[in-house]
Design an enzyme around this catalytic site. Sequence first.
Site, short mmCIF file in Angstrom:
data_model
loop_
_atom_site.label_atom_id
_atom_site.label_comp_id
_atom_site.label_asym_id
_atom_site.label_seq_id
_atom_site.Cartn_x
_atom_site.Cartn_y
_atom_site.Cartn_z
N GLY A 119 0.85 -1.19 0.00
CA GLY A 119 0.00 0.00 0.00
C GLY A 119 0.88 1.23 0.00
N CYS A 125 5.33 -6.14 1.78
CA CYS A 125 5.68 -4.71 1.77
C CYS A 125 4.93 -3.94 2.87
CB CYS A 125 5.44 -4.12 0.38
SG CYS A 125 6.27 -2.54 0.18
N TYR A 126 3.98 -3.09 2.53
CA TYR A 126 3.24 -2.38 3.59
C TYR A 126 2.58 -3.41 4.53
CZ TYR A 126 -0.32 0.53 5.85
OH TYR A 126 -1.11 1.17 6.78
N HIS A 157 8.66 -7.86 -3.03
CA HIS A 157 7.43 -8.25 -3.72
C HIS A 157 7.59 -9.61 -4.42
CE1 HIS A 157 5.07 -4.54 -3.27
NE2 HIS A 157 6.26 -3.98 -3.15
N GLU A 173 5.37 -11.24 -5.85
CA GLU A 173 4.42 -11.39 -6.95
C GLU A 173 4.95 -10.85 -8.28
OE1 GLU A 173 4.31 -9.32 -4.49
OE2 GLU A 173 3.36 -7.41 -4.95
N ASP A 232 -15.88 -10.54 -23.04
CA ASP A 232 -16.64 -10.72 -21.80
C ASP A 232 -18.12 -11.02 -22.07
OD1 ASP A 232 -14.22 -10.03 -20.79
OD2 ASP A 232 -14.78 -8.00 -20.20
N LYS A 242 -9.33 -11.74 -16.70
CA LYS A 242 -9.49 -11.78 -18.16
C LYS A 242 -8.96 -13.09 -18.77
CE LYS A 242 -10.72 -9.06 -21.62
NZ LYS A 242 -11.89 -8.18 -21.56
#
Length: 531
Positions: A75, A102-103, A189, A191, A247, A387
């Site tokens: 964040g 992180c945060y 991070h 990710e 979609d 997606k």
Amino acid sequence: MRLFYLLKEWENSFTWRIGGIMDRILVLDFGGQYDQLIARRVREQQVYAEIIPYDRISPQQIREASYSGIIFTGGPNSVYAPGSPHYDPAILDLGIPVLGICYGDQLLSYMAGGEVSGAGDAGEYGKVILHASEHILFQDVPEESVCWMSHRDSVSRVPKGFRTIAETQNCPSAAMADDIRKLYGVQFHPEVTHTEYGRQILRNFLFRICSCRGDWKVEDYAQTMISGCRDQLKGKRVLLALSGGVDSSVTAMLLKEAIGDDLVCVFVDHGLLRKNEAESVVRTFRDELGLNLICADARERFLKRLSGVNDPERKRRIIGEEFIRVFEEEAEKLGHIDVLAQGTIYPDVIESGKGDSAVIKSHHNVGGLPESMTFDQIVEPLRDLFKDEVRSLGILLGIPKELVFRQPFPGPGLAVRILGEITGEKLRILKDADAIFREEVLSGEPQQMPDQYFAVLTDSRSVGVMGDSRTYGYTVALRAVSTDDFMTAQWTRIPYEVLEKASSRITNEISGVSRVVYDISSKPPATVEWE
Ligand code: XMP
């Protein structure tokens, strides 16, 4: 009468939304820019993950939902900043493993009694060498590897019960662990792909710490969703606005599997689609895939309403309004409709729950619906999917690959690619130029396939020469961009041969064009579309 949004009911109906899936990870959102990426990385491991803002779920609800693990996201705040987001400390007593990133790591430390310090202006940004201790979180991760950092503050003293399990040169506690309570924090991070062993670290958390099984599959989701819809929508008439985009197409096919002809799709042909696109949508969905599809031919009325309009935002507004009007008229002809279906996907859900961001252009203008339309329910079968998961589902449901993997196309269509007033003549030129460019890019098989590529008709004309005559025709601009998320984009280095062939064909085959230019602006400062 207003629409009745039964979304709350949907949110509570986990049983059939994601029935059968036992392992779920809660990604508790503290406003980080990589929140969706964290959820994607978890789902890549076949573990279902959902993102919920930190203040929208109570410890009690977390317990009831039986999550296998919780990830606190990053964040933009400092834990000391007044009003910075904090978690409910009771979360740590649930006995569910937690990984703070992180945060999330700093917050975990700070609220559990540790210390967080600012690093002045220095901080750590980018690739950094991580020294990891032997620990379950770092199983199959070398002692030394590259991780990706983006922080100013960091944990300077770990809380009671924790120990430091990794460090970097400027971050003495780059990771911490309380193995008894299964609470973990990493300053870097995992990710992002720049963290060499990020995937492995997340796998260790999911499988070794949270004991997930990794059995989430989009196929199971489809089955659950189809049978859920079949039960809940039995005997009801469902209406869907089909645009031909991924979609709404996948929504249509999924609902068709569930309720067959009780699903009515309305396709509004506003004439601003690409060359032959309307015909192709009707052929594919009605003739080949057997959808109950109504095609509303509204080409003339759109052109009429757009006549004399130059301002891009006004064009968008008109198209949005007119779309609704046509859709409403078609719905009225059908008589009573019980349920409205929408192709909302997970990023739409997450983004709409977040705060306001600066409006650069008004998007989603073909999204609003008239208040006078009445439905008892709204159904959004894709609202849990990203997606690429929607695309996998599309393939599974038999939608042709070209449609499933097609490049994005803006709701207002070619209207935002024709600068100035829209006329039938300009539409003809642009449709042809765009078709030629797409054909040439595809057949040129460039090493780097652009993520979006199209032609734009500028409003400027210039002098040319053809044979012995002077011409005065339009300038067509070609645009191709490479991007991960369309928030930023690079212009694509299309081979000169492809550009040359496209240019030559456009000027030779289309009357009224005397010049072709290639757009070499990136985003920012330019946007992808010209209007
Ligand atoms: P921009 O031009 O904002 O485009 O850099 C980013 C992506 O969004 C698409 N786009 C739109 N999509 N309605 C849409 O549904 C719109 O009004 C619209 N404007 C841009 C654009 O094609 C690109 O993929």
